[in-house]
Design a protein around this motif. Sequence first.
Motif, PDB file in Angstrom:
ATOM      1  N   ARG A  14       0.865  -1.176   0.000  1.00 17.98           N
ATOM      2  CA  ARG A  14       0.000   0.000   0.000  1.00 17.98           C
ATOM      3  C   ARG A  14       0.897   1.220   0.000  1.00 17.98           C
ATOM      4  O   ARG A  14       1.788   1.338   0.837  1.00 17.98           O
ATOM      5  CB  ARG A  14      -0.900   0.017   1.214  1.00 17.98           C
ATOM      6  CG  ARG A  14      -2.001  -1.004   1.156  1.00 17.98           C
ATOM      7  CD  ARG A  14      -3.068  -0.679   2.186  1.00 17.98           C
ATOM      8  NE  ARG A  14      -4.105  -1.674   2.156  1.00 17.98           N
ATOM      9  CZ  ARG A  14      -5.156  -1.615   1.349  1.00 17.98           C
ATOM     10  NH1 ARG A  14      -5.306  -0.603   0.547  1.00 17.98           N
ATOM     11  NH2 ARG A  14      -6.057  -2.562   1.372  1.00 17.98           N
ATOM     12  N   GLN A  15       0.660   2.128  -0.933  1.00 20.99           N
ATOM     13  CA  GLN A  15       1.437   3.359  -1.013  1.00 20.99           C
ATOM     14  C   GLN A  15       0.682   4.444  -0.255  1.00 20.99           C
ATOM     15  O   GLN A  15      -0.460   4.753  -0.554  1.00 20.99           O
ATOM     16  CB  GLN A  15       1.632   3.758  -2.471  1.00 20.99           C
ATOM     17  CG  GLN A  15       2.614   4.858  -2.679  1.00 20.99           C
ATOM     18  CD  GLN A  15       2.868   5.071  -4.152  1.00 20.99           C
ATOM     19  OE1 GLN A  15       1.933   5.037  -4.945  1.00 20.99           O
ATOM     20  NE2 GLN A  15       4.105   5.283  -4.511  1.00 20.99           N
ATOM     21  N   GLY A  16       1.319   4.982   0.719  1.00 22.09           N
ATOM     22  CA  GLY A  16       0.703   5.984   1.571  1.00 22.09           C
ATOM     23  C   GLY A  16       1.265   5.861   2.970  1.00 22.09           C
ATOM     24  O   GLY A  16       1.910   4.868   3.310  1.00 22.09           O
ATOM     25  N   GLY A  17       1.052   6.850   3.776  1.00 23.73           N
ATOM     26  CA  GLY A  17       1.593   6.833   5.126  1.00 23.73           C
ATOM     27  C   GLY A  17       0.675   6.154   6.119  1.00 23.73           C
ATOM     28  O   GLY A  17      -0.490   5.873   5.826  1.00 23.73           O
ATOM     29  N   TYR A  19      -0.676   7.409   8.603  1.00 23.25           N
ATOM     30  CA  TYR A  19      -1.688   8.328   9.124  1.00 23.25           C
ATOM     31  C   TYR A  19      -2.718   8.722   8.071  1.00 23.25           C
ATOM     32  O   TYR A  19      -3.554   9.577   8.321  1.00 23.25           O
ATOM     33  CB  TYR A  19      -1.009   9.583   9.689  1.00 23.25           C
ATOM     34  CG  TYR A  19      -0.007   9.226  10.761  1.00 23.25           C
ATOM     35  CD1 TYR A  19      -0.425   8.729  11.991  1.00 23.25           C
ATOM     36  CD2 TYR A  19       1.349   9.337  10.526  1.00 23.25           C
ATOM     37  CE1 TYR A  19       0.482   8.370  12.966  1.00 23.25           C
ATOM     38  CE2 TYR A  19       2.266   8.990  11.490  1.00 23.25           C
ATOM     39  CZ  TYR A  19       1.831   8.506  12.715  1.00 23.25           C
ATOM     40  OH  TYR A  19       2.740   8.146  13.675  1.00 23.25           O
ATOM     41  N   ASP A  20      -2.657   8.115   6.887  1.00 25.83           N
ATOM     42  CA  ASP A  20      -3.654   8.391   5.850  1.00 25.83           C
ATOM     43  C   ASP A  20      -4.994   7.812   6.270  1.00 25.83           C
ATOM     44  O   ASP A  20      -5.061   6.768   6.922  1.00 25.83           O
ATOM     45  CB  ASP A  20      -3.249   7.775   4.514  1.00 25.83           C
ATOM     46  CG  ASP A  20      -2.094   8.508   3.870  1.00 25.83           C
ATOM     47  OD1 ASP A  20      -1.757   9.612   4.334  1.00 25.83           O
ATOM     48  OD2 ASP A  20      -1.520   7.969   2.912  1.00 25.83           O
ATOM     49  N   ALA A  21      -6.042   8.493   5.887  1.00 24.94           N
ATOM     50  CA  ALA A  21      -7.390   7.995   6.177  1.00 24.94           C
ATOM     51  C   ALA A  21      -7.640   6.718   5.368  1.00 24.94           C
ATOM     52  O   ALA A  21      -7.060   6.541   4.298  1.00 24.94           O
ATOM     53  CB  ALA A  21      -8.422   9.059   5.820  1.00 24.94           C
ATOM     54  N   PRO A  22      -8.484   5.831   5.879  1.00 22.63           N
ATOM     55  CA  PRO A  22      -8.803   4.615   5.122  1.00 22.63           C
ATOM     56  C   PRO A  22      -9.348   4.968   3.737  1.00 22.63           C
ATOM     57  O   PRO A  22     -10.166   5.860   3.589  1.00 22.63           O
ATOM     58  CB  PRO A  22      -9.876   3.930   5.962  1.00 22.63           C
ATOM     59  CG  PRO A  22      -9.687   4.471   7.334  1.00 22.63           C
ATOM     60  CD  PRO A  22      -9.161   5.873   7.160  1.00 22.63           C
ATOM     61  N   GLY A  23      -8.871   4.274   2.723  1.00 29.39           N
ATOM     62  CA  GLY A  23      -9.311   4.529   1.350  1.00 29.39           C
ATOM     63  C   GLY A  23      -8.428   5.522   0.619  1.00 29.39           C
ATOM     64  O   GLY A  23      -8.564   5.692  -0.579  1.00 29.39           O
ATOM     65  N   GLU A  24      -7.504   6.192   1.318  1.00 31.88           N
ATOM     66  CA  GLU A  24      -6.625   7.146   0.647  1.00 31.88           C
ATOM     67  C   GLU A  24      -5.341   6.504   0.152  1.00 31.88           C
ATOM     68  O   GLU A  24      -4.640   7.076  -0.661  1.00 31.88           O
ATOM     69  CB  GLU A  24      -6.279   8.303   1.585  1.00 31.88           C
ATOM     70  CG  GLU A  24      -7.411   9.273   1.796  1.00 31.88           C
ATOM     71  CD  GLU A  24      -6.980  10.484   2.596  1.00 31.88           C
ATOM     72  OE1 GLU A  24      -5.769  10.648   2.831  1.00 31.88           O
ATOM     73  OE2 GLU A  24      -7.854  11.261   2.974  1.00 31.88           O
TER      74      GLU A  24
END
Length: 89
Positions: A14-17, A19-24
């Motif tokens: 999964r690309q993202g941090g 602390y990203d909201a679910p689905g982001e």
Amino acid sequence: MAVKGKKDRYFELRQGGPYDAPGESTEIYKCTDCGSETTPADGWNGAPNPHKCHPGCRANHGDWKIGGATRLFKRNFDRVFPNAPGAGL
């Protein structure tokens, strides 16, 4: 975790941090050999694109390519098959 079959040379990430909201976050495949990333429109339901791999990547060309024999392989080949065509090259 690597996917079995055609996709076994790619990690599902999964690309993202954290602390990203679910689905982001974005579902991507990362090549285990060269580290290139593929982002299919279908996420992990899609297939990784081996054409995005770096030149010389084994995932793009398979385990063996023409001229890809190492010196150790050639030396072993000459030792095992001394009279074979191509021995001693």
